[in-house]
Design an enzyme around this catalytic site. Structure first.
Site, PDB file in Angstrom:
ATOM      1  N   CYS A  51       0.826  -1.211   0.000  1.00 16.11           N
ATOM      2  CA  CYS A  51       0.000   0.000   0.000  1.00 16.11           C
ATOM      3  C   CYS A  51       0.860   1.261   0.000  1.00 16.11           C
ATOM      4  O   CYS A  51       1.564   1.542   0.974  1.00 16.11           O
ATOM      5  CB  CYS A  51      -0.927  -0.022   1.212  1.00 16.11           C
ATOM      6  SG  CYS A  51      -1.687   1.560   1.618  1.00 16.11           S
ATOM      7  N   CYS A  54       0.023   3.894   2.719  1.00 15.91           N
ATOM      8  CA  CYS A  54       0.471   3.389   4.031  1.00 15.91           C
ATOM      9  C   CYS A  54       1.937   3.742   4.251  1.00 15.91           C
ATOM     10  O   CYS A  54       2.341   4.179   5.344  1.00 15.91           O
ATOM     11  CB  CYS A  54       0.305   1.876   4.108  1.00 15.91           C
ATOM     12  SG  CYS A  54      -1.374   1.261   3.869  1.00 15.91           S
TER      13      CYS A  54
END
Length: 386
Positions: A51, A54
């Site tokens: 991600c 993230c």
């Protein structure tokens, strides 16, 4: 000597603590017990290794002292990979499907607040404050909804924190837009951040009231939001999480209805690359990426930078890394920023070109300082080159 080492560890440990969020490394059950004993909420950074947002939050926001001061004082903090170990069960239990997701639980493991997406320093601190505000906690908000609350601001905020509960979020959307005379700017966040399925009331409204939305955003932005919803839906239908295989014939058949054959094939390539990276199948990721970027003159700088960064982190083959250097250089040409210059510096360092690595690390630091961003990664690289 041992006492001195212990003392130094304590000192430097305290410094690290002050610089950002301190994440616990314990079993989930022990985290909940600690939260109950200390009468605090648990903050979970629900992430995956693939991600991008993230990684940006971990690099630029979680490390900030202001963020660490607030979260360390008020929460028991833990980072959990939603695709490994206990993370799989946690993701299933709390309906975590998008990343990053920020969960706030009480000591009994009940969700009191949730949020997500890439946020600024102040936005992320505000999320923590909202999680502690009883008037914004999920159980009370649901109670107000079930009692018939129709206030537009209330419904918008409730939708954002309830979006993983598809059935409930659909009810919120239907109530919010029922009789609504016009789409307003504050409604855009609902479409931009949470519209990832074409089989929902929100997407239906997005299509039916396109003319109103286009008064607020340009056509290309509308198209991007539409494609995101379509792509997310196609993947959810035709990608099997268990076998880690995408049903290509069915995917292409459906995608061609939206995009035509050529673009459908391109999107399938992109999905296969993302899936390989997500599953940590680096040889396949490397091979597919090199094929996809054989002729990349029309690909935007952000995409080139993302591929270059992934190659720096995951690929070891020198010839492939040299191609990634060219992608990073072209990304810089299309729009220089502290991220793609840092990627370029790291790639040069990885192939042994220390001189160019130093030059680009220095440029990255200057750009980060100019933009008020965290330059610790580039600084660490530069220090290692001295």
């Amino acid at each position: 000597m041992k006492k001195l080492i212990v003392l130094l560890l304590i000192i430097f440990g305290a410094c690290t603590y002050a610089q950002g969020i301190k994440f616990e490394e314990s079993k989930f059950a022990d985290i909940l017990t600690k939260a109950k004993n200390e009468n605090k909420l648990v903050f979970i950074d629900a992430y995956t290794t693939w991600c991008g947002p993230c990684k940006l939050m971990a690099k630029n926001i979680f490390v900030l002292q202001s963020v660490g001061d607030y979260y360390n004082s008020n929460f028991i903090n833990v980072k959990i990979d939603m695709e490994k170990g206990e993370g799989r069960d946690i993701a299933k239990k709390y309906n975590v499907f998008s990343f990053p997701t920020y969960l706030f639980l009480d000591g009994n493991g009940e969700v009191v607040f949730r949020s997500g997406s890439s946020l600024t320093e102040q936005e992320f601190i505000q999320v923590g404050k909202d999680a502690q505000d009883p008037t914004k906690q999920l159980a009370l908000l649901k109670k107000r909804f079930n009692e018939g609350e129709k206030d537009p601001t209330f419904l918008r905020n409730l939708f954002i924190v309830s979006v993983e509960d598809q059935e409930f979020s659909n009810k919120i959307v239907n109530r919010y837009f029922k009789g609504k005379k016009s789409i307003e700017r504050e409604d855009l966040k609902m479409f931009e951040n949470k519209m990832d399925n074409t089989d929902t009331p929100l997407y239906k409204i997005f299509k039916e009231r396109k003319a109103e939305i286009l008064k607020l955003i340009p056509q290309d932005r509308y198209n991007m939001m539409n494609e995101y919803a379509i792509n997310s839906t196609l993947l959810s239908k035709y990608y099997d999480e268990k076998t880690k295989i995408i049903n290509e014939p069915l995917y292409l058949s459906e995608a061609e209805k939206y995009y035509g054959k050529e673009k459908a094939l391109t999107l399938l390539q992109r999905h296969k690359i993302s899936i390989a990276l997500k599953n940590n199948d680096i040889p396949t990721f490397e091979k597919l990426s090199l094929e996809f970027l054989k002729n990349y003159t029309e690909i935007d700088g952000n995409t080139l930078g993302a591929f270059a960064l992934s190659f720096f982190k995951e690929v070891t083959n020198r010839s492939s890394l040299e191609k990634a250097i060219q992608w990073a250089l072209d990304s810089v040409k299309k729009g220089q920023n502290y991220e793609n210059t840092e990627t370029l510096a790291n790639l040069y360092n990885k192939v042994g070109n220390k001189n160019d690595a130093k030059i680009w690390a220095e440029k990255s630091i200057k750009l980060a300082e100019k933009m008020g961003q965290n330059s610790s990664g580039a600084q660490k690289l530069l220090d290692s080159l001295k």
